[in-house]
Design an enzyme around this catalytic site. Structure first.
Site, PDB file in Angstrom:
ATOM      1  N   HIS A  55       0.816  -1.219   0.000  1.00 18.60           N
ATOM      2  CA  HIS A  55       0.000   0.000   0.000  1.00 18.60           C
ATOM      3  C   HIS A  55       0.849   1.269   0.000  1.00 18.60           C
ATOM      4  O   HIS A  55       0.339   2.352  -0.295  1.00 18.60           O
ATOM      5  CB  HIS A  55      -0.994  -0.005   1.168  1.00 18.60           C
ATOM      6  CG  HIS A  55      -0.398   0.286   2.511  1.00 18.60           C
ATOM      7  ND1 HIS A  55      -0.102  -0.695   3.436  1.00 18.60           N
ATOM      8  CD2 HIS A  55      -0.053   1.442   3.108  1.00 18.60           C
ATOM      9  CE1 HIS A  55       0.380  -0.143   4.529  1.00 18.60           C
ATOM     10  NE2 HIS A  55       0.425   1.156   4.358  1.00 18.60           N
ATOM     11  N   LEU A 103      -7.820 -24.958  -0.638  1.00 21.98           N
ATOM     12  CA  LEU A 103      -8.524 -26.189  -0.307  1.00 21.98           C
ATOM     13  C   LEU A 103      -9.893 -26.230  -0.978  1.00 21.98           C
ATOM     14  O   LEU A 103     -10.326 -27.259  -1.476  1.00 21.98           O
ATOM     15  CB  LEU A 103      -8.668 -26.292   1.216  1.00 21.98           C
ATOM     16  CG  LEU A 103      -9.033 -27.638   1.820  1.00 21.98           C
ATOM     17  CD1 LEU A 103      -8.044 -28.705   1.411  1.00 21.98           C
ATOM     18  CD2 LEU A 103      -9.079 -27.529   3.352  1.00 21.98           C
ATOM     19  N   GLY A 104     -10.585 -25.095  -1.001  1.00 32.09           N
ATOM     20  CA  GLY A 104     -11.901 -25.039  -1.636  1.00 32.09           C
ATOM     21  C   GLY A 104     -13.039 -25.327  -0.690  1.00 32.09           C
ATOM     22  O   GLY A 104     -13.992 -26.037  -1.035  1.00 32.09           O
ATOM     23  N   VAL A 105     -12.964 -24.766   0.524  1.00 38.90           N
ATOM     24  CA  VAL A 105     -14.057 -24.911   1.488  1.00 38.90           C
ATOM     25  C   VAL A 105     -14.370 -23.555   2.110  1.00 38.90           C
ATOM     26  O   VAL A 105     -13.489 -22.696   2.218  1.00 38.90           O
ATOM     27  CB  VAL A 105     -13.706 -25.908   2.620  1.00 38.90           C
ATOM     28  CG1 VAL A 105     -13.610 -27.321   2.102  1.00 38.90           C
ATOM     29  CG2 VAL A 105     -12.425 -25.502   3.347  1.00 38.90           C
ATOM     30  N   LEU A 106     -15.618 -23.379   2.486  1.00 41.14           N
ATOM     31  CA  LEU A 106     -16.006 -22.248   3.321  1.00 41.14           C
ATOM     32  C   LEU A 106     -16.130 -22.780   4.739  1.00 41.14           C
ATOM     33  O   LEU A 106     -16.805 -23.791   4.970  1.00 41.14           O
ATOM     34  CB  LEU A 106     -17.332 -21.643   2.859  1.00 41.14           C
ATOM     35  CG  LEU A 106     -17.356 -21.087   1.436  1.00 41.14           C
ATOM     36  CD1 LEU A 106     -18.735 -20.507   1.113  1.00 41.14           C
ATOM     37  CD2 LEU A 106     -16.276 -20.034   1.245  1.00 41.14           C
ATOM     38  N   ILE A 107     -15.456 -22.128   5.672  1.00 38.86           N
ATOM     39  CA  ILE A 107     -15.405 -22.649   7.038  1.00 38.86           C
ATOM     40  C   ILE A 107     -15.956 -21.629   8.027  1.00 38.86           C
ATOM     41  O   ILE A 107     -16.072 -20.438   7.718  1.00 38.86           O
ATOM     42  CB  ILE A 107     -13.961 -23.021   7.446  1.00 38.86           C
ATOM     43  CG1 ILE A 107     -13.029 -21.811   7.304  1.00 38.86           C
ATOM     44  CG2 ILE A 107     -13.464 -24.202   6.628  1.00 38.86           C
ATOM     45  CD1 ILE A 107     -11.615 -22.055   7.811  1.00 38.86           C
ATOM     46  N   ASP A 138       0.079  -7.627   1.397  1.00 37.87           N
ATOM     47  CA  ASP A 138       0.492  -6.227   1.498  1.00 37.87           C
ATOM     48  C   ASP A 138       2.013  -6.089   1.496  1.00 37.87           C
ATOM     49  O   ASP A 138       2.588  -5.373   2.306  1.00 37.87           O
ATOM     50  CB  ASP A 138      -0.098  -5.590   2.767  1.00 37.87           C
ATOM     51  CG  ASP A 138       0.034  -4.060   2.752  1.00 37.87           C
ATOM     52  OD1 ASP A 138       0.165  -3.486   1.655  1.00 37.87           O
ATOM     53  OD2 ASP A 138       0.029  -3.458   3.842  1.00 37.87           O
ATOM     54  N   ASN A 165       5.183   4.706   9.183  1.00 35.86           N
ATOM     55  CA  ASN A 165       5.906   3.523   9.639  1.00 35.86           C
ATOM     56  C   ASN A 165       5.690   2.328   8.712  1.00 35.86           C
ATOM     57  O   ASN A 165       6.437   1.345   8.760  1.00 35.86           O
ATOM     58  CB  ASN A 165       5.461   3.103  11.041  1.00 35.86           C
ATOM     59  CG  ASN A 165       6.214   3.795  12.149  1.00 35.86           C
ATOM     60  OD1 ASN A 165       5.641   4.576  12.900  1.00 35.86           O
ATOM     61  ND2 ASN A 165       7.512   3.532  12.259  1.00 35.86           N
ATOM     62  N   SER A 166       4.655   2.398   7.891  1.00 33.36           N
ATOM     63  CA  SER A 166       4.290   1.257   7.045  1.00 33.36           C
ATOM     64  C   SER A 166       5.477   0.757   6.233  1.00 33.36           C
ATOM     65  O   SER A 166       6.154   1.537   5.568  1.00 33.36           O
ATOM     66  CB  SER A 166       3.163   1.658   6.093  1.00 33.36           C
ATOM     67  OG  SER A 166       1.981   1.915   6.792  1.00 33.36           O
TER      68      SER A 166
END
Length: 467
Positions: free
Chosen positions: A109, A267-271, A139, A211-212
């Site tokens: 950013h 992996l292909g899952v919604l957790i 980032d 500081n970023s």
């Protein structure tokens, strides 16, 4: 008489004991002076220029600028009145040198959208920087300046950090170069709402705009993190800051240097989190693990046999205490790796083996139609036909979506999952039969043009097949 004589002596002894006690307490506190002298030369200030009509400052967000006292605002580029537009905007941040020939690490950013990047060294030299690669998810950005024999930081191991350990930061808050702040590690493995694939280090080190991208050091003078975000209601520091673990950062750097983008495991899952009530409903003694709420069609999870309602309790032998632990582990896995999962299904423990896929890009991700895949071909990729919804989303009339890229010519050419292959060797690709026929007939040893559509933008890549 004796009492009158002893009283001043007693007071003196108590005073001496107090002085000694304070001295001993001070001796327990770390001394940062030598550490700062040794390692600050490798810290840099980064300024950017973006030539656009927008008033957006890339390094400092508008809400951060509003919190800067009026005295400082001109330092970052003063706000403009109604109807006025600046010719260019400027931003500031920090970074640090990781190689003697000028490789610099900072936050994405800080340099996002920049037309010009200037790196100012400790010896006050100002050098133009070239962007080698950037990764918005973590980032992070890698820059290159043309110089030799530069001071470099020592890279530590963030996995060895412990809560309560002393750490310190060097950076340019509000443009004040080489400002040193110190504190302790408040927590490790934090997951933030904006990013699930970085296990952040939380500290109470004072971090402010500017500081970023700067380094977070341990008491051995090793970089253990890259300061990235703060939690604030005022726009300034409130005692909670977050750093990207250096272990994660260096993995990103390696991939950006090698192939220009970062491939993360998928992996292909919604957790979701396992709450106390959910744990009771699944006959668990205590809440733990990651509850599978949905299995994505045509995903590695589906291929491995994962099911909705499974609770993933271990990944490659590592215990999943909270659901947020799983994305960190999967994201850092090598694409194509076979990983062992321990799950609880209907009260029984099962072990599954899943071949980790590549995380789709944030934009332009599509769900292919559930059709057979071209699993074995000379490109060493898997493709699938698009359904009507996917074609509308991608604004294409035809083509095949790439669902997997293994080691081979296509990966070398830069083809990624979710790319749509529109033509090969100037021959239109509409169906799996077209793809298989064209690829089978391609010559070896010469460059083949392949037209792909990525995030709505068509472009050609070149594939060269070997014998």
């Amino acid at each position: 008489m004796t009492k009158a004589i002893l009283s001043p002596v007693r007071v003196l002894l108590l005073t001496l004991l107090g002085v000694i006690s304070v001295g001993l307490q001070a001796a327990d506190l770390p001394d940062f002076t030598e550490l700062v002298e040794d390692h600050s030369p490798a810290v840099v200030n980064i300024s950017t220029v973006s030539r656009s009509k927008s008033t957006l400052h890339r390094g400092l967000r508008p809400d951060e600028l509003e919190q800067i006292p009026e005295f400082f605002r001109h330092f970052f580029g003063a706000p403009y009145g109604p109807g006025q537009q600046p010719r260019q905007s400027q931003s500031m941040g920090s970074g640090f040198i990781v190689s003697e020939d000028g490789l610099v690490l900072t936050n994405n950013h800080v340099i996002d959208g920049a037309d010009e990047i200037i790196v100012r060294l400790n010896d006050r030299r100002e050098l133009p920087a070239k962007l080698i690669g950037a990764d918005a998810r973590s980032d992070l950005a890698v820059l290159k300046i043309e110089a030799e024999d530069l001071p470099v930081v020592k890279i530590g191991k963030s996995k060895d950090l412990k809560v309560g350990e002393w750490v310190f930061a060097i950076g340019s808050p509000f443009g004040f170069d080489y400002t040193v702040t110190a504190g302790i590690v408040s927590a490790i493995g934090r997951t933030l709402p904006s990013e699930n694939y970085v296990p952040f280090i939380q500290t109470d080190v004072a971090i402010n705009p500017g500081n970023s991208g700067g380094p977070l050091f341990n008491l051995d003078g090793e970089v253990v993190g890259i300061n990235s975000q703060i939690y604030t209601r005022s726009g300034g520091f409130m005692g909670v800051s977050f750093a990207i673990p250096v272990d994660v950062a260096m993995e990103v750097v390696d991939q950006l240097q090698q192939k220009g983008y970062v491939a993360r495991g998928w992996l292909g899952v919604l957790i979701q989190e396992v709450s106390k009530d959910l744990a009771e409903s699944f006959d668990l003694r205590k809440p733990h693990g990651a509850l599978v709420a949905q299995v994505v069609p045509n995903s590695p999870a589906e291929d491995a046999g994962l099911m909705q309602g499974d609770i993933i309790t271990k990944y490659e032998g590592q215990t999943i205490k909270r659901s947020s632990d799983l994305p960190h582990l999967v994201g850092r896995s090598v694409v194509g790796k076979k990983a062992k999962l321990e799950v609880i299904r209907a009260g029984k423990r099962k072990t599954l083996v899943v071949e980790i896929g590549e995380l789709p890009t944030e934009k332009g991700s599509v769900m292919p139609a559930k059709t057979p895949k071209a699993a074995s071909n000379r490109f060493n990729i898997e493709v699938a036909e698009l359904d009507e919804g996917a074609r509308q989303q991608l604004q294409v009339s035809a083509g095949l979506v790439v669902t997997r890229v293994d080691q081979g010519a296509a990966r070398v050419a830069g083809i990624r999952p979710n790319d749509v292959i529109s033509s090969i060797n100037n021959q239109e690709v509409k169906t799996l039969e077209d793809f298989n026929s064209i690829v089978k007939s391609l010559p070896t040893g010469r460059a083949i043009p392949v037209l792909i559509i990525r995030q709505g933008n068509p472009s050609f890549v070149v594939i060269k097949l070997e014998n």
